[in-house]
Write a protein that holds these residues in place. Sequence first.
Motif, PDB file in Angstrom:
ATOM      1  N   PRO A 211     -15.038 -21.243   4.138  1.00 15.74           N
ATOM      2  CA  PRO A 211     -13.686 -21.120   4.668  1.00 15.74           C
ATOM      3  C   PRO A 211     -12.993 -22.405   5.291  1.00 15.74           C
ATOM      4  O   PRO A 211     -13.980 -23.072   6.001  1.00 15.74           O
ATOM      5  N   GLY A 212     -11.889 -22.784   5.072  1.00 13.71           N
ATOM      6  CA  GLY A 212     -11.312 -24.058   5.616  1.00 13.71           C
ATOM      7  C   GLY A 212     -11.564 -24.089   7.410  1.00 13.71           C
ATOM      8  O   GLY A 212     -11.554 -25.371   7.754  1.00 13.71           O
ATOM      9  N   LEU A 213     -11.358 -22.986   7.974  1.00 16.59           N
ATOM     10  CA  LEU A 213     -11.515 -22.922   9.252  1.00 16.59           C
ATOM     11  C   LEU A 213     -12.899 -23.076   9.799  1.00 16.59           C
ATOM     12  O   LEU A 213     -13.355 -23.558  10.876  1.00 16.59           O
ATOM     13  N   ALA A 214     -13.839 -23.225   8.832  1.00 19.23           N
ATOM     14  CA  ALA A 214     -15.141 -23.339   9.193  1.00 19.23           C
ATOM     15  C   ALA A 214     -15.752 -24.702   8.612  1.00 19.23           C
ATOM     16  O   ALA A 214     -17.144 -25.000   8.686  1.00 19.23           O
ATOM     17  N   GLN A 215     -14.915 -25.539   7.603  1.00 13.79           N
ATOM     18  CA  GLN A 215     -15.513 -26.830   7.025  1.00 13.79           C
ATOM     19  C   GLN A 215     -15.787 -28.093   8.012  1.00 13.79           C
ATOM     20  O   GLN A 215     -15.094 -28.012   8.893  1.00 13.79           O
ATOM     21  N   THR A 216     -16.763 -28.664   7.824  1.00 17.38           N
ATOM     22  CA  THR A 216     -16.845 -30.077   8.390  1.00 17.38           C
ATOM     23  C   THR A 216     -15.952 -31.088   7.646  1.00 17.38           C
ATOM     24  O   THR A 216     -15.505 -30.870   6.573  1.00 17.38           O
ATOM     25  N   PRO A 217     -15.735 -32.047   8.265  1.00 16.32           N
ATOM     26  CA  PRO A 217     -14.853 -33.137   7.976  1.00 16.32           C
ATOM     27  C   PRO A 217     -15.339 -33.666   6.489  1.00 16.32           C
ATOM     28  O   PRO A 217     -14.197 -33.937   5.417  1.00 16.32           O
ATOM     29  N   GLU A 218     -16.523 -34.079   6.283  1.00 16.59           N
ATOM     30  CA  GLU A 218     -16.904 -34.348   5.290  1.00 16.59           C
ATOM     31  C   GLU A 218     -16.858 -33.447   4.164  1.00 16.59           C
ATOM     32  O   GLU A 218     -16.584 -33.790   3.040  1.00 16.59           O
ATOM     33  N   TYR A 219     -17.174 -32.180   4.486  1.00 17.76           N
ATOM     34  CA  TYR A 219     -17.044 -30.910   3.248  1.00 17.76           C
ATOM     35  C   TYR A 219     -15.502 -30.677   3.053  1.00 17.76           C
ATOM     36  O   TYR A 219     -15.093 -30.925   1.632  1.00 17.76           O
ATOM     37  N   ALA A 220     -14.753 -30.873   3.986  1.00 17.56           N
ATOM     38  CA  ALA A 220     -13.187 -30.786   3.825  1.00 17.56           C
ATOM     39  C   ALA A 220     -12.692 -31.949   2.880  1.00 17.56           C
ATOM     40  O   ALA A 220     -11.773 -31.541   1.796  1.00 17.56           O
ATOM     41  N   LEU A 221     -13.189 -33.092   3.147  1.00 14.58           N
ATOM     42  CA  LEU A 221     -12.782 -34.223   2.314  1.00 14.58           C
ATOM     43  C   LEU A 221     -13.298 -34.176   0.847  1.00 14.58           C
ATOM     44  O   LEU A 221     -12.517 -34.560  -0.225  1.00 14.58           O
ATOM     45  N   ALA A 222     -14.398 -33.741   0.517  1.00  9.82           N
ATOM     46  CA  ALA A 222     -14.944 -33.341  -0.690  1.00  9.82           C
ATOM     47  C   ALA A 222     -14.160 -32.388  -1.472  1.00  9.82           C
ATOM     48  O   ALA A 222     -13.876 -32.299  -2.576  1.00  9.82           O
ATOM     49  N   ILE A 223     -13.749 -31.280  -0.820  1.00 10.70           N
ATOM     50  CA  ILE A 223     -13.007 -30.099  -1.345  1.00 10.70           C
ATOM     51  C   ILE A 223     -11.497 -30.642  -1.819  1.00 10.70           C
ATOM     52  O   ILE A 223     -11.217 -30.410  -3.029  1.00 10.70           O
ATOM     53  N   VAL A 224     -10.822 -31.456  -1.079  1.00  6.95           N
ATOM     54  CA  VAL A 224      -9.518 -32.094  -1.429  1.00  6.95           C
ATOM     55  C   VAL A 224      -9.652 -33.574  -2.448  1.00  6.95           C
ATOM     56  O   VAL A 224      -8.607 -34.135  -2.201  1.00  6.95           O
ATOM     57  N   HIS A 225     -11.061 -33.884  -2.931  1.00  3.19           N
ATOM     58  CA  HIS A 225     -11.040 -34.775  -3.732  1.00  3.19           C
ATOM     59  C   HIS A 225     -10.682 -36.252  -2.998  1.00  3.19           C
ATOM     60  O   HIS A 225     -10.016 -37.014  -3.579  1.00  3.19           O
ATOM     61  N   GLY A 226     -11.064 -36.559  -1.804  1.00  2.00           N
ATOM     62  CA  GLY A 226     -10.889 -37.601  -1.171  1.00  2.00           C
ATOM     63  C   GLY A 226      -9.505 -37.852  -0.580  1.00  2.00           C
ATOM     64  O   GLY A 226      -9.112 -39.045  -0.044  1.00  2.00           O
ATOM     65  N   ASN A 227      -8.608 -36.684  -0.369  1.00  2.17           N
ATOM     66  CA  ASN A 227      -7.170 -37.156   0.072  1.00  2.17           C
ATOM     67  C   ASN A 227      -7.399 -36.842   1.623  1.00  2.17           C
ATOM     68  O   ASN A 227      -7.425 -35.710   2.155  1.00  2.17           O
ATOM     69  N   GLN A 228      -7.353 -38.001   2.259  1.00  2.00           N
ATOM     70  CA  GLN A 228      -7.941 -37.936   3.772  1.00  2.00           C
ATOM     71  C   GLN A 228      -6.727 -37.255   4.435  1.00  2.00           C
ATOM     72  O   GLN A 228      -6.894 -36.548   5.524  1.00  2.00           O
ATOM     73  N   GLU A 229      -5.368 -37.338   4.301  1.00  2.00           N
ATOM     74  CA  GLU A 229      -4.295 -36.661   4.875  1.00  2.00           C
ATOM     75  C   GLU A 229      -4.777 -35.056   4.888  1.00  2.00           C
ATOM     76  O   GLU A 229      -4.511 -34.348   6.096  1.00  2.00           O
ATOM     77  N   ALA A 230      -4.703 -34.689   3.720  1.00  2.00           N
ATOM     78  CA  ALA A 230      -5.006 -33.268   3.448  1.00  2.00           C
ATOM     79  C   ALA A 230      -6.137 -32.803   4.089  1.00  2.00           C
ATOM     80  O   ALA A 230      -6.101 -31.734   4.785  1.00  2.00           O
ATOM     81  N   ALA A 231      -7.408 -33.422   4.000  1.00  2.00           N
ATOM     82  CA  ALA A 231      -8.483 -33.085   5.051  1.00  2.00           C
ATOM     83  C   ALA A 231      -8.233 -33.219   6.464  1.00  2.00           C
ATOM     84  O   ALA A 231      -8.702 -32.178   7.017  1.00  2.00           O
ATOM     85  N   ASP A 232      -7.649 -34.104   7.033  1.00  2.00           N
ATOM     86  CA  ASP A 232      -7.289 -34.201   8.253  1.00  2.00           C
ATOM     87  C   ASP A 232      -6.485 -32.831   8.901  1.00  2.00           C
ATOM     88  O   ASP A 232      -6.630 -32.389   9.824  1.00  2.00           O
ATOM     89  N   LEU A 233      -5.660 -32.448   7.923  1.00  2.00           N
ATOM     90  CA  LEU A 233      -4.702 -31.450   8.433  1.00  2.00           C
ATOM     91  C   LEU A 233      -5.559 -30.110   8.348  1.00  2.00           C
ATOM     92  O   LEU A 233      -5.305 -29.147   9.373  1.00  2.00           O
ATOM     93  N   ARG A 234      -6.374 -30.080   7.323  1.00  3.48           N
ATOM     94  CA  ARG A 234      -7.269 -28.866   7.125  1.00  3.48           C
ATOM     95  C   ARG A 234      -8.188 -28.781   8.599  1.00  3.48           C
ATOM     96  O   ARG A 234      -8.254 -27.533   9.070  1.00  3.48           O
ATOM     97  N   ILE A 235      -8.783 -29.703   8.918  1.00  5.29           N
ATOM     98  CA  ILE A 235      -9.628 -29.750  10.283  1.00  5.29           C
ATOM     99  C   ILE A 235      -8.699 -29.383  11.162  1.00  5.29           C
ATOM    100  O   ILE A 235      -9.167 -28.694  12.210  1.00  5.29           O
ATOM    101  N   SER A 236      -7.442 -29.936  11.481  1.00  5.06           N
ATOM    102  CA  SER A 236      -6.598 -29.795  12.499  1.00  5.06           C
ATOM    103  C   SER A 236      -6.287 -28.165  12.799  1.00  5.06           C
ATOM    104  O   SER A 236      -6.314 -27.860  13.943  1.00  5.06           O
ATOM    105  N   ARG A 237      -6.441 -27.457  11.780  1.00  2.78           N
ATOM    106  CA  ARG A 237      -6.006 -25.984  11.938  1.00  2.78           C
ATOM    107  C   ARG A 237      -7.261 -25.451  12.820  1.00  2.78           C
ATOM    108  O   ARG A 237      -6.901 -24.328  13.155  1.00  2.78           O
ATOM    109  N   GLN A 238      -8.317 -26.113  12.771  1.00  2.00           N
ATOM    110  CA  GLN A 238      -9.532 -25.434  13.414  1.00  2.00           C
ATOM    111  C   GLN A 238      -9.439 -25.506  15.085  1.00  2.00           C
ATOM    112  O   GLN A 238     -10.192 -24.670  15.544  1.00  2.00           O
ATOM    113  N   ALA A 239      -8.235 -25.823  15.532  1.00  2.00           N
ATOM    114  CA  ALA A 239      -7.976 -25.804  16.675  1.00  2.00           C
ATOM    115  C   ALA A 239      -7.878 -24.299  17.485  1.00  2.00           C
ATOM    116  O   ALA A 239      -8.069 -24.148  18.578  1.00  2.00           O
ATOM    117  N   ILE A 240      -7.825 -23.077  16.473  1.00  2.93           N
ATOM    118  CA  ILE A 240      -7.425 -21.948  16.970  1.00  2.93           C
ATOM    119  C   ILE A 240      -8.566 -21.267  17.323  1.00  2.93           C
ATOM    120  O   ILE A 240      -8.772 -20.384  17.993  1.00  2.93           O
TER     121      ILE A 240
END
Length: 270
Positions: A114-143
């Motif tokens: 799940p996105g809220l449990a992903q590491t930055p490296e895993y998230a980056l691989a999921i979104v095919h190297g789109n750093q902006e999308a990966a950063d957005l996904r990781i930022s949601r984990q603030a909750i």
Amino acid sequence: MPPRRPRRPSESPALIAFGRQMRRLREAKGLKQETIAHLTQVSGPQVSKIENGKKRATRSFVEFVDEHLEANGALINLWEDLNKDGHPVPIWFDWPAIEADAAMLICWQHSVIPGLAQTPEYALAIVHGNQEAADLRISRQAILSRDDERGPAIVLFLIEEQVLYHQVGTAETMRKQLEHLIEISMLPNVTVQVVLSRGDHDGNMGAFVLATMEDRSEVAYAETAIRAITTDDPADLAVLARTLVDLRARAVTQDMSRELIKKVAEERWT
């Protein structure tokens, strides 16, 4: 370089239209937002967000307000007009706000972490190297560590066993991701449980997240082959509730889940 993903709109014309109509009806009766909040047992800030088009009202809330304002079904009819195929408009872009405001989240995933449990490296691989999308996904984990008056959200991750073996990125990415799963499972507000991959079950139909809000209303986010949707339709929520009962029955305990995750990390990804 992968194409940049279009930015999601920050406002929903549908929500704004509903909020304005509700405000007109309330003011015509000479009532304050605080009165609506007291009667519906919804916080004042939440009522304000509904009237400002920043939060989607539940049907039960709309029915109560419509009756109290003697709107003769006008608010209910508008709410229904802003639904498409049983799914409240906007279909997808209000979910980040719902997720951020949730008191509790139950996340079911059968294909990836799940996105809220992903590491930055895993998230980056999921979104095919789109750093902006990966950063957005990781930022949601603030909750998970939210430090305002609400405190952190209570989160339950239900993860299909096969996800632990499904390689995303490198073997090192997978090992660190599984170690991260164990780490966040130690948080007092987070539970991670592995659902054993045995036989067919309703969870195979798709991943979803169920959000419980401060007013105890529920909103679900589900991924489909066409698009992701949000819904608070009682019939939809009933289906997900039955699915969760089945999934929890197939899940091992949190302690056993940690041991299984650790074993897979060491034997498969080291």
